[in-house]
Write a protein that holds these residues in place. Structure first.
Motif, PDB file in Angstrom:
ATOM      1  N   LEU A 264       0.821  -1.215   0.000  1.00 57.06           N
ATOM      2  CA  LEU A 264       0.000   0.000   0.000  1.00 57.06           C
ATOM      3  C   LEU A 264       0.853   1.263   0.000  1.00 57.06           C
ATOM      4  CD1 LEU A 264      -2.766  -1.060   2.558  1.00 57.06           C
ATOM      5  CD2 LEU A 264      -2.938  -0.988   0.067  1.00 57.06           C
ATOM      6  N   GLU A 265       2.131   1.113   0.384  1.00 49.14           N
ATOM      7  CA  GLU A 265       3.090   2.224   0.392  1.00 49.14           C
ATOM      8  C   GLU A 265       2.635   3.373   1.291  1.00 49.14           C
ATOM      9  OE1 GLU A 265       5.321   1.979  -3.821  1.00 49.14           O
ATOM     10  OE2 GLU A 265       3.220   2.616  -3.961  1.00 49.14           O
ATOM     11  N   ILE A 266       2.146   2.993   2.471  1.00 44.56           N
ATOM     12  CA  ILE A 266       1.751   3.965   3.477  1.00 44.56           C
ATOM     13  C   ILE A 266       2.258   3.486   4.832  1.00 44.56           C
ATOM     14  CG2 ILE A 266      -0.309   4.735   2.239  1.00 44.56           C
ATOM     15  CD1 ILE A 266      -1.988   2.991   4.085  1.00 44.56           C
ATOM     16  N   GLU A 267       2.317   4.393   5.782  1.00 44.97           N
ATOM     17  CA  GLU A 267       2.716   4.035   7.128  1.00 44.97           C
ATOM     18  C   GLU A 267       1.579   3.279   7.828  1.00 44.97           C
ATOM     19  OE1 GLU A 267       5.635   4.441   9.084  1.00 44.97           O
ATOM     20  OE2 GLU A 267       6.359   4.591   7.014  1.00 44.97           O
ATOM     21  N   PRO A 268       1.896   2.225   8.558  1.00 46.14           N
ATOM     22  CA  PRO A 268       0.837   1.506   9.283  1.00 46.14           C
ATOM     23  C   PRO A 268       0.141   2.436  10.266  1.00 46.14           C
ATOM     24  CG  PRO A 268       2.885   0.254   9.277  1.00 46.14           C
ATOM     25  CD  PRO A 268       3.220   1.608   8.750  1.00 46.14           C
ATOM     26  N   PRO A 269      -1.181   2.366  10.366  1.00 43.58           N
ATOM     27  CA  PRO A 269      -1.892   3.206  11.332  1.00 43.58           C
ATOM     28  C   PRO A 269      -1.598   2.757  12.757  1.00 43.58           C
ATOM     29  CG  PRO A 269      -3.398   1.649  10.336  1.00 43.58           C
ATOM     30  CD  PRO A 269      -2.092   1.508   9.599  1.00 43.58           C
ATOM     31  N   GLN A 270      -1.886   3.612  13.696  1.00 44.04           N
ATOM     32  CA  GLN A 270      -1.684   3.265  15.103  1.00 44.04           C
ATOM     33  C   GLN A 270      -2.572   2.076  15.472  1.00 44.04           C
ATOM     34  OE1 GLN A 270      -2.488   6.493  17.769  1.00 44.04           O
ATOM     35  NE2 GLN A 270      -1.362   5.579  19.473  1.00 44.04           N
ATOM     36  N   ASN A 271      -2.029   1.160  16.242  1.00 43.51           N
ATOM     37  CA  ASN A 271      -2.748  -0.035  16.703  1.00 43.51           C
ATOM     38  C   ASN A 271      -3.187  -0.947  15.549  1.00 43.51           C
ATOM     39  OD1 ASN A 271      -2.578   0.978  19.347  1.00 43.51           O
ATOM     40  ND2 ASN A 271      -4.474   2.140  19.091  1.00 43.51           N
ATOM     41  N   PHE A 272      -2.419  -0.959  14.463  1.00 44.94           N
ATOM     42  CA  PHE A 272      -2.779  -1.789  13.309  1.00 44.94           C
ATOM     43  C   PHE A 272      -2.760  -3.281  13.625  1.00 44.94           C
ATOM     44  CE2 PHE A 272       1.809  -1.970  13.171  1.00 44.94           C
ATOM     45  CZ  PHE A 272       2.092  -3.219  12.656  1.00 44.94           C
ATOM     46  N   ASP A 273      -2.059  -3.666  14.687  1.00 44.73           N
ATOM     47  CA  ASP A 273      -1.885  -5.090  14.989  1.00 44.73           C
ATOM     48  C   ASP A 273      -2.798  -5.567  16.116  1.00 44.73           C
ATOM     49  OD1 ASP A 273      -0.654  -3.544  16.897  1.00 44.73           O
ATOM     50  OD2 ASP A 273       1.043  -4.897  17.178  1.00 44.73           O
ATOM     51  N   GLN A 274      -3.874  -4.844  16.381  1.00 44.29           N
ATOM     52  CA  GLN A 274      -4.734  -5.218  17.509  1.00 44.29           C
ATOM     53  C   GLN A 274      -5.874  -6.156  17.117  1.00 44.29           C
ATOM     54  OE1 GLN A 274      -6.064  -1.831  19.774  1.00 44.29           O
ATOM     55  NE2 GLN A 274      -4.086  -1.577  20.774  1.00 44.29           N
TER      56      GLN A 274
END
Length: 278
Positions: A264-274
């Motif tokens: 996607l070539e974007i920064e992972p959003p906060q809490n992406f791994d929840q």
């Protein structure tokens, strides 16, 4: 290495191998090329952001290789614990003609309500006993089960119909017919046959409430039904389900981050791994 660790490594290898194949496909072999998308679908690209179609591009290339992931995971786990496990295994035997007729009778009664009569509820133990008592002239029958396990130490044979957490009614009917035929075979070809759901989105088995399979099984009480941890712990030993959840969640964090950054070539959003399996 302990058996538990070998099971964990096996689960990790199956999932990571398929995810690596997906990532190679969407990043190298068949990437999303926005210029090609604009050219082939100018109206779509004029109305909808590219990112939406980039996501669907990934989804299509993800679903196909993961189609048999549950069976592969089960095979790795069960082979480690039982010694032998095969996918798409055919079991051949004979079933009495009256037993075969009774199988259809049981299925028809569950599918169609008799006018003016109360709806018949599934009862695996009662149905199986009735079918086995049928007998009749032996008729050759072949059943292909999703997973077949042979425990070399105990000489026990298990057959499984393996389904996703929310199966449809037709799938479940077919599975029940196959299981009844397997257990009605003479001489006996399998010791146990199970309808197994790989995961329970409702948490506890007593809370499972997806209506379609309930037409064919008492999902809360039938001994032939295994949901989530019951299935994994049976084929892999106590604690296997916990190991499975742990390994998948570890991999999920790693691959989600890669997908955000590399695809996607974007920064992972906060809490992406929840969003974890539980």
């Amino acid at each position: 290495m302990s058996k538990k660790k070998r099971v964990g490594e096996g689960i990790k290898n199956v999932v990571s191998t398929m995810m690596d194949r997906v990532m190679n496909n969407v990043l190298v072999k068949d990437p999303f090329i926005k210029e090609k998308h604009h050219s082939s679908k100018p109206l779509y690209s004029a109305l909808v952001p590219d990112e939406i179609f980039k996501g669907s591009h990934f989804e299509r290339r993800f679903v196909t290789p993961f189609g048999g992931v549950w069976e592969r995971l089960a095979q790795v786990v069960a082979t480690e614990n039982h010694g032998h496990c095969s996918m798409g295994h055919s079991v051949n035997g004979t079933v009495g003609s009256e037993s075969l007729r009774r199988i259809q009778e049981v299925l028809n009664n569950l599918e169609h309500n008799q006018k003016g009569e109360a709806k018949i509820k599934p009862d695996w133990a009662k149905e199986l006993e009735y079918i086995k008592q049928g007998g009749g002239d032996p008729i050759p029958v072949s059943v292909t089960c999703d997973i077949f396990i042979f425990n070399e130490e105990t000489q026990t044979k298990y057959a499984f119909e393996l389904k996703a957490p929310l199966p449809n009614s037709d799938q479940t009917k077919v599975s029940k017919e196959k299981m009844l035929k397997l257990l009605a075979m003479e001489p006996k070809q399998v010791d146990h046959a199970f309808y197994a759901l790989v995961y329970n989105p409702y948490g506890k088995k007593s809370d499972y409430k997806w209506t379609f399979p309930m037409r064919w099984f008492n999902m809360h009480e039938d001994a032939s039904v295994l949901i989530g941890n019951e299935f994994w712990d049976l084929i892999g030993g106590e604690g296997t389900y916990k190991t499975f959840i742990t390994e998948v969640n570890k991999l999920g964090k790693e691959y989600k981050e890669r997908i955000y950054r590399e695809f996607l070539e974007i920064e992972p959003p906060q809490n992406f791994d929840q969003n974890l399996l539980k």
